[in-house]
Design an enzyme around this catalytic site. Structure first.
Site, mmCIF file in Angstrom:
data_model
loop_
_atom_site.group_PDB
_atom_site.id
_atom_site.type_symbol
_atom_site.label_atom_id
_atom_site.label_comp_id
_atom_site.label_asym_id
_atom_site.label_seq_id
_atom_site.Cartn_x
_atom_site.Cartn_y
_atom_site.Cartn_z
ATOM 1 N N SER A 39 0.867 -1.190 0.000
ATOM 2 C CA SER A 39 0.000 0.000 0.000
ATOM 3 C C SER A 39 0.895 1.230 0.000
ATOM 4 O O SER A 39 1.512 1.558 1.019
ATOM 5 C CB SER A 39 -0.911 0.006 1.237
ATOM 6 O OG SER A 39 -1.791 -1.093 1.209
ATOM 7 N N LYS A 71 0.415 5.683 8.119
ATOM 8 C CA LYS A 71 1.117 5.843 6.848
ATOM 9 C C LYS A 71 0.135 5.935 5.694
ATOM 10 O O LYS A 71 0.245 6.788 4.815
ATOM 11 C CB LYS A 71 2.081 4.668 6.659
ATOM 12 C CG LYS A 71 2.847 4.653 5.345
ATOM 13 C CD LYS A 71 2.204 3.777 4.291
ATOM 14 C CE LYS A 71 2.170 2.318 4.692
ATOM 15 N NZ LYS A 71 1.614 1.459 3.605
ATOM 16 N N LYS A 125 -7.396 1.657 -2.470
ATOM 17 C CA LYS A 125 -6.932 1.221 -1.143
ATOM 18 C C LYS A 125 -6.915 2.399 -0.171
ATOM 19 O O LYS A 125 -7.313 2.262 1.002
ATOM 20 C CB LYS A 125 -5.538 0.600 -1.245
ATOM 21 C CG LYS A 125 -4.933 0.204 0.107
ATOM 22 C CD LYS A 125 -5.788 -0.801 0.868
ATOM 23 C CE LYS A 125 -5.245 -1.078 2.275
ATOM 24 N NZ LYS A 125 -3.984 -1.836 2.276
#
Length: 282
Positions: A84, A227, A159
């Site tokens: 990701s 993150k 995502k």
């Protein structure tokens, strides 16, 4: 998550070359995988190469650093990045890989370690349709909901959208639980009541129970979710749009990380909310 994903591929009959074999992944070699010393060696001779690493810089290093995947990738090889990372960087990496004559899919996943072990991951794939079809047999070993969402980079965008919804929902469940707890309502009773109404959700069911039990072993580490939300904010800046609640949730995550909770499950935001709202009754 890479270890259980690799195990599923071995069990399905695929031959794997894996890099960075540690003590906890030695069992993959015992099951038939070949341990190699560099990413280039892992890519050499492989029809498909899969990356699953934490962040954008890690992907760049594994791909293009010394002895990186790019130097071992075959001309018609297919690179699948299941990490990701940032969508903009993904498009740059894909272009660099295509110049080598290879193909590129970004295919981040959702479902956590449980989904990786069970082969029930949600996989969001960006790239060319023919590359997606080529990779489909591999994806079907790893996931249950597999969707081609558009060109390269779109997988990462989807995502990020997923992570916004999950992160903000965990935070709002935490707020609701904190309010109820401080007002004297039993959290188990609260959860039972809410699961019978319009507020019911998988997050309320699973992460609500983590909050009740105070069991915050990951799961999915808070620092990794932070993150992902920072990637969302970076993408929003590039598009000149506002994500105010995402930004606020990142600040709560920052507070939790500053308290040493970054390695805990992201449901630990419940504890972080309590930390910034000291109990006057104590």
């Amino acid at each position: 998550m890479g270890r259980p994903m690799a195990e599923r591929l071995i069990d399905a009959g695929h031959k794997l070359q894996i890099n960075r074999v540690k003590a906890q992944s030695q069992y993959l070699v015992d099951k038939g995988a070949y341990g190699v010393d560099t990413p280039a060696a892992a890519a050499r001779g492989a029809d498909i190469v899969i990356l699953m690493v934490p962040d954008t810089q890690d992907v760049e290093t594994v791909l293009f650093g010394p002895n990186g995947v790019a130097s071992g990738l075959s001309g018609n090889g297919l690179l699948i990045d299941m990490s990701s990372i940032a969508p903009v960087a993904t498009r740059d990496f894909a272009e660099r890989v295509r110049k080598l004559g290879a193909h590129y899919l970004d295919a981040p996943v959702s479902g956590g370690e449980v989904g990786a072990k069970g082969g029930t991951l949600t996989i969001m794939v960006g790239g060319e349709a023919e590359d997606f079809e080529r990779a489909r047999p591999v994806f079907e070993v790893l996931g249950k909901t597999i969707t081609h969402v558009g060109p390269v980079g779109c997988g990462q965008v989807v995502k990020v959208a997923n992570q916004i919804i999950v992160g903000l929902t965990i935070e709002c469940v935490g707020e609701a639980f904190l309010l109820a707890e401080r007002a004297g309502v039993d959290l188990g009773t609260l959860k039972t009541a809410l699961m019978g109404g319009f507020a019911q959700s998988r997050i309320l069911e699973l992460h609500g129970q983590r909050m009740i039990d105070e069991t915050f072993d990951p799961g999915f580490a808070l620092k990794l979710h932070r993150k992902d939300l920072n990637i969302a904010l970076e993408t929003a800046r590039n598009l000149d749009i506002a994500l105010p609640n995402t930004a606020a949730t990142v600040q709560l995550m920052n507070s939790a990380v500053s308290r040493g909770l970054g390695g805990k499950d992201h449901s630990v935001m419940f504890r972080a909310l309590g930390d910034i709202s000291p109990d006057a009754r104590a």
